[in-house]
Motif scaffolding. Structure first.
Motif, PDB file in Angstrom:
ATOM      1  N   MET A   1     -36.938  18.097 -13.736  1.00  0.00           N
ATOM      2  CA  MET A   1     -36.192  17.921 -12.571  1.00  0.00           C
ATOM      3  C   MET A   1     -36.432  15.917 -12.597  1.00  0.00           C
ATOM      4  SD  MET A   1     -36.870  18.491  -7.964  1.00  0.00           S
ATOM      5  CE  MET A   1     -38.297  16.652  -8.002  1.00  0.00           C
ATOM      6  N   ASP A   2     -35.204  15.591 -12.197  1.00  0.00           N
ATOM      7  CA  ASP A   2     -35.354  14.333 -12.501  1.00  0.00           C
ATOM      8  C   ASP A   2     -36.228  13.890 -10.953  1.00  0.00           C
ATOM      9  OD1 ASP A   2     -33.157  13.603 -14.378  1.00  0.00           O
ATOM     10  OD2 ASP A   2     -31.794  13.926 -12.681  1.00  0.00           O
ATOM     11  N   ASN A   3     -36.748  12.269 -11.446  1.00  0.00           N
ATOM     12  CA  ASN A   3     -37.010  11.651  -9.981  1.00  0.00           C
ATOM     13  C   ASN A   3     -36.504  10.626  -9.517  1.00  0.00           C
ATOM     14  OD1 ASN A   3     -37.222   9.326 -11.604  1.00  0.00           O
ATOM     15  ND2 ASN A   3     -38.671   9.359 -13.070  1.00  0.00           N
ATOM     16  N   ILE A   4     -36.962  10.012  -8.086  1.00  0.00           N
ATOM     17  CA  ILE A   4     -36.318   9.224  -7.960  1.00  0.00           C
ATOM     18  C   ILE A   4     -35.342   8.917  -7.779  1.00  0.00           C
ATOM     19  CG2 ILE A   4     -37.760   7.875  -6.420  1.00  0.00           C
ATOM     20  CD1 ILE A   4     -35.637   9.776  -4.071  1.00  0.00           C
ATOM     21  N   LEU A   5     -36.052   7.518  -8.717  1.00  0.00           N
ATOM     22  CA  LEU A   5     -34.575   6.698  -9.717  1.00  0.00           C
ATOM     23  C   LEU A   5     -33.278   6.732 -10.390  1.00  0.00           C
ATOM     24  CD1 LEU A   5     -38.010   4.388 -10.632  1.00  0.00           C
ATOM     25  CD2 LEU A   5     -36.570   3.692  -8.871  1.00  0.00           C
ATOM     26  N   ASN A   6     -33.981   8.211 -11.161  1.00  0.00           N
ATOM     27  CA  ASN A   6     -33.233   9.105 -11.738  1.00  0.00           C
ATOM     28  C   ASN A   6     -31.620   9.238 -11.679  1.00  0.00           C
ATOM     29  OD1 ASN A   6     -35.296   9.677 -14.225  1.00  0.00           O
ATOM     30  ND2 ASN A   6     -33.196   8.261 -14.725  1.00  0.00           N
ATOM     31  N   THR A   7     -32.086   9.784  -9.566  1.00  0.00           N
ATOM     32  CA  THR A   7     -30.762   9.987  -8.942  1.00  0.00           C
ATOM     33  C   THR A   7     -30.304   9.088  -8.040  1.00  0.00           C
ATOM     34  OG1 THR A   7     -32.572  12.293  -8.695  1.00  0.00           O
ATOM     35  CG2 THR A   7     -31.153  11.760  -6.562  1.00  0.00           C
ATOM     36  N   LEU A   8     -31.117   8.356  -7.790  1.00  0.00           N
ATOM     37  CA  LEU A   8     -30.835   7.055  -7.569  1.00  0.00           C
ATOM     38  C   LEU A   8     -29.434   6.046  -8.420  1.00  0.00           C
ATOM     39  CD1 LEU A   8     -30.607   4.874  -4.655  1.00  0.00           C
ATOM     40  CD2 LEU A   8     -32.342   3.663  -5.740  1.00  0.00           C
ATOM     41  N   GLU A   9     -30.115   6.184  -9.296  1.00  0.00           N
ATOM     42  CA  GLU A   9     -29.446   5.898 -10.438  1.00  0.00           C
ATOM     43  C   GLU A   9     -27.607   6.124 -10.427  1.00  0.00           C
ATOM     44  OE1 GLU A   9     -30.826   6.215 -14.689  1.00  0.00           O
ATOM     45  OE2 GLU A   9     -30.729   3.573 -15.484  1.00  0.00           O
ATOM     46  N   LYS A  10     -27.923   7.847 -11.060  1.00  0.00           N
ATOM     47  CA  LYS A  10     -26.924   8.416 -11.219  1.00  0.00           C
ATOM     48  C   LYS A  10     -25.353   7.995  -9.887  1.00  0.00           C
ATOM     49  CE  LYS A  10     -28.462  12.277 -13.753  1.00  0.00           C
ATOM     50  NZ  LYS A  10     -29.258  13.942 -12.881  1.00  0.00           N
ATOM     51  N   ILE A  11     -26.634   7.810  -8.467  1.00  0.00           N
ATOM     52  CA  ILE A  11     -25.019   7.351  -7.459  1.00  0.00           C
ATOM     53  C   ILE A  11     -25.116   6.415  -7.149  1.00  0.00           C
ATOM     54  CG2 ILE A  11     -25.453   7.529  -4.902  1.00  0.00           C
ATOM     55  CD1 ILE A  11     -27.776   8.896  -4.984  1.00  0.00           C
ATOM     56  N   LEU A  12     -25.831   5.514  -7.764  1.00  0.00           N
ATOM     57  CA  LEU A  12     -25.547   4.071  -7.755  1.00  0.00           C
ATOM     58  C   LEU A  12     -23.883   3.645  -8.873  1.00  0.00           C
ATOM     59  CD1 LEU A  12     -28.237   2.052  -7.926  1.00  0.00           C
ATOM     60  CD2 LEU A  12     -26.941   2.149  -5.675  1.00  0.00           C
ATOM     61  N   GLU A  13     -24.814   4.620  -9.781  1.00  0.00           N
ATOM     62  CA  GLU A  13     -22.964   5.107 -10.833  1.00  0.00           C
ATOM     63  C   GLU A  13     -21.838   5.442 -10.497  1.00  0.00           C
ATOM     64  OE1 GLU A  13     -22.679   3.308 -14.424  1.00  0.00           O
ATOM     65  OE2 GLU A  13     -21.147   4.485 -14.340  1.00  0.00           O
ATOM     66  N   GLU A  14     -21.892   6.410  -9.982  1.00  0.00           N
ATOM     67  CA  GLU A  14     -20.993   7.389  -9.566  1.00  0.00           C
ATOM     68  C   GLU A  14     -20.365   6.161  -7.976  1.00  0.00           C
ATOM     69  OE1 GLU A  14     -22.775  11.138  -9.516  1.00  0.00           O
ATOM     70  OE2 GLU A  14     -22.807  10.758  -7.175  1.00  0.00           O
ATOM     71  N   ARG A  15     -21.109   5.179  -7.109  1.00  0.00           N
ATOM     72  CA  ARG A  15     -20.337   4.302  -6.331  1.00  0.00           C
ATOM     73  C   ARG A  15     -19.739   3.248  -7.061  1.00  0.00           C
ATOM     74  NH1 ARG A  15     -21.586   8.275  -3.483  1.00  0.00           N
ATOM     75  NH2 ARG A  15     -22.877   7.410  -1.537  1.00  0.00           N
ATOM     76  N   LYS A  16     -19.924   3.186  -8.399  1.00  0.00           N
ATOM     77  CA  LYS A  16     -18.375   2.408  -9.010  1.00  0.00           C
ATOM     78  C   LYS A  16     -17.305   3.086  -9.495  1.00  0.00           C
ATOM     79  CE  LYS A  16     -21.911   0.875 -12.455  1.00  0.00           C
ATOM     80  NZ  LYS A  16     -21.498   0.357 -14.006  1.00  0.00           N
ATOM     81  N   SER A  17     -16.836   4.417  -8.793  1.00  0.00           N
ATOM     82  CA  SER A  17     -15.434   4.451  -8.814  1.00  0.00           C
ATOM     83  C   SER A  17     -14.890   5.034  -7.754  1.00  0.00           C
ATOM     84  CB  SER A  17     -15.908   5.820 -10.401  1.00  0.00           C
ATOM     85  OG  SER A  17     -16.680   6.454 -10.172  1.00  0.00           O
ATOM     86  N   SER A  18     -15.969   5.330  -7.326  1.00  0.00           N
ATOM     87  CA  SER A  18     -16.145   5.410  -5.224  1.00  0.00           C
ATOM     88  C   SER A  18     -15.159   4.667  -4.571  1.00  0.00           C
ATOM     89  CB  SER A  18     -17.128   6.399  -4.550  1.00  0.00           C
ATOM     90  OG  SER A  18     -18.102   5.469  -4.309  1.00  0.00           O
ATOM     91  N   SER A  19     -13.990   5.183  -3.302  1.00  0.00           N
ATOM     92  CA  SER A  19     -13.965   4.396  -2.178  1.00  0.00           C
ATOM     93  C   SER A  19     -14.135   4.740  -0.871  1.00  0.00           C
ATOM     94  CB  SER A  19     -12.310   4.135  -2.894  1.00  0.00           C
ATOM     95  OG  SER A  19     -12.284   5.635  -2.541  1.00  0.00           O
ATOM     96  N   GLU A  20     -15.364   5.198  -1.455  1.00  0.00           N
ATOM     97  CA  GLU A  20     -16.234   5.138   0.076  1.00  0.00           C
ATOM     98  C   GLU A  20     -15.885   3.953   1.401  1.00  0.00           C
ATOM     99  OE1 GLU A  20     -19.316   8.291   1.648  1.00  0.00           O
ATOM    100  OE2 GLU A  20     -19.439   8.374  -0.202  1.00  0.00           O
ATOM    101  N   ASP A  21     -15.494   4.188   1.959  1.00  0.00           N
ATOM    102  CA  ASP A  21     -15.539   2.504   2.758  1.00  0.00           C
ATOM    103  C   ASP A  21     -16.778   2.074   3.691  1.00  0.00           C
ATOM    104  OD1 ASP A  21     -12.972   1.955   2.679  1.00  0.00           O
ATOM    105  OD2 ASP A  21     -12.030   3.402   4.741  1.00  0.00           O
ATOM    106  N   LYS A  22     -17.620   3.120   3.902  1.00  0.00           N
ATOM    107  CA  LYS A  22     -18.937   3.065   4.385  1.00  0.00           C
ATOM    108  C   LYS A  22     -20.586   2.833   3.768  1.00  0.00           C
ATOM    109  CE  LYS A  22     -17.902   5.483   8.942  1.00  0.00           C
ATOM    110  NZ  LYS A  22     -17.821   7.066   9.482  1.00  0.00           N
ATOM    111  N   SER A  23     -19.911   2.727   2.335  1.00  0.00           N
ATOM    112  CA  SER A  23     -21.037   2.363   1.636  1.00  0.00           C
ATOM    113  C   SER A  23     -20.740   1.253   0.646  1.00  0.00           C
ATOM    114  CB  SER A  23     -20.222   3.629   0.278  1.00  0.00           C
ATOM    115  OG  SER A  23     -21.424   2.526  -1.013  1.00  0.00           O
ATOM    116  N   TYR A  24     -22.536   1.131   1.102  1.00  0.00           N
ATOM    117  CA  TYR A  24     -23.515  -0.466   1.004  1.00  0.00           C
ATOM    118  C   TYR A  24     -23.113  -0.815  -0.174  1.00  0.00           C
ATOM    119  CZ  TYR A  24     -26.921  -3.388   1.029  1.00  0.00           C
ATOM    120  OH  TYR A  24     -27.532  -5.083   1.004  1.00  0.00           O
ATOM    121  N   VAL A  25     -23.008   0.417  -1.317  1.00  0.00           N
ATOM    122  CA  VAL A  25     -23.587  -0.212  -2.631  1.00  0.00           C
ATOM    123  C   VAL A  25     -21.944  -0.303  -3.128  1.00  0.00           C
ATOM    124  CG1 VAL A  25     -23.522   0.561  -4.454  1.00  0.00           C
ATOM    125  CG2 VAL A  25     -25.036   1.323  -3.053  1.00  0.00           C
ATOM    126  N   SER A  26     -20.548   0.268  -2.846  1.00  0.00           N
ATOM    127  CA  SER A  26     -19.546   0.169  -3.269  1.00  0.00           C
ATOM    128  C   SER A  26     -18.974  -1.353  -2.592  1.00  0.00           C
ATOM    129  CB  SER A  26     -18.462   1.170  -2.534  1.00  0.00           C
ATOM    130  OG  SER A  26     -19.213   1.855  -2.701  1.00  0.00           O
TER     131      SER A  26
END
Ligand SMILES: N=c1c2ncn([C@@H]3O[C@H](COP(=O)(O)OP(=O)(O)OP(=O)(O)O)[C@@H](O)[C@H]3O)c2ncn1[C@@H]1O[C@H](COP(=O)(O)O)[C@@H](O)[C@H]1O
Length: 105
Positions: A1-26
């Motif tokens: 199972m991924d640890n929390i840092l690896n899970t967060l890393e995946k989310i942060l990568e996904e945010r590069k291509s997401s256009s979610e208005d409410k995303s702090y990371v985007s």
């Protein structure tokens, strides 16, 4: 199972291509590297202040904020957690028993 840092890393990568208005990371990515660096600097100051003037819980909270913003910076620069781990592992190798053993030779 991924640890929390690896899970967060995946989310942060996904945010590069997401256009979610409410995303702090985007929104941080779109402001650019200087804004990310500013947050890292700000969060570092908050860690220092928490250690000097506040309690243990606040230190944990501020270090989590700092790690998070460091993670955003690493993703922005396309540096993986694994690369940091490898660097730390390399140092562990040279600064531990192996170094002491090599000095004896
Ligand atoms: N771990 C975090 C995380 N830690 C801190 N932050 C945000 O970082 C921002 C800046 O923190 P500050 O300490 O400066 O707090 P602040 O004074 O309230 O905020 P500012 O007014 O300075 O912006 C805040 O808005 C926090 O919400 C985070 N935002 C997101 N995440 C993770 O990132 C994922 C993606 O987030 P979104 O892109 O927002 O969906 C989420 O699922 C979370 O897991």
């Amino acid at each position: 199972m991924d640890n929390i840092l690896n899970t967060l890393e995946k989310i942060l990568e996904e945010r590069k291509s997401s256009s979610e208005d409410k995303s702090y990371v985007s929104s941080l990515y779109s402001k650019g590297v200087n804004s990310i660096l500013e947050k890292v600097s700000e969060e570092s100051e908050e860690v220092i202040q928490a250690v000097k003037e506040e309690g243990r819980d606040e230190v944990i909270h501020e270090v989590a904020d700092l790690w998070f913003h460091i993670m955003v910076l690493l993703r922005h620069e396309d540096i993986s957690i694994e690369e940091i781990e490898l660097e730390l592992a390399r140092r562990f190798g040279v600064s531990g028993h192996e170094e002491k053993a090599s000095r004896k030779k």
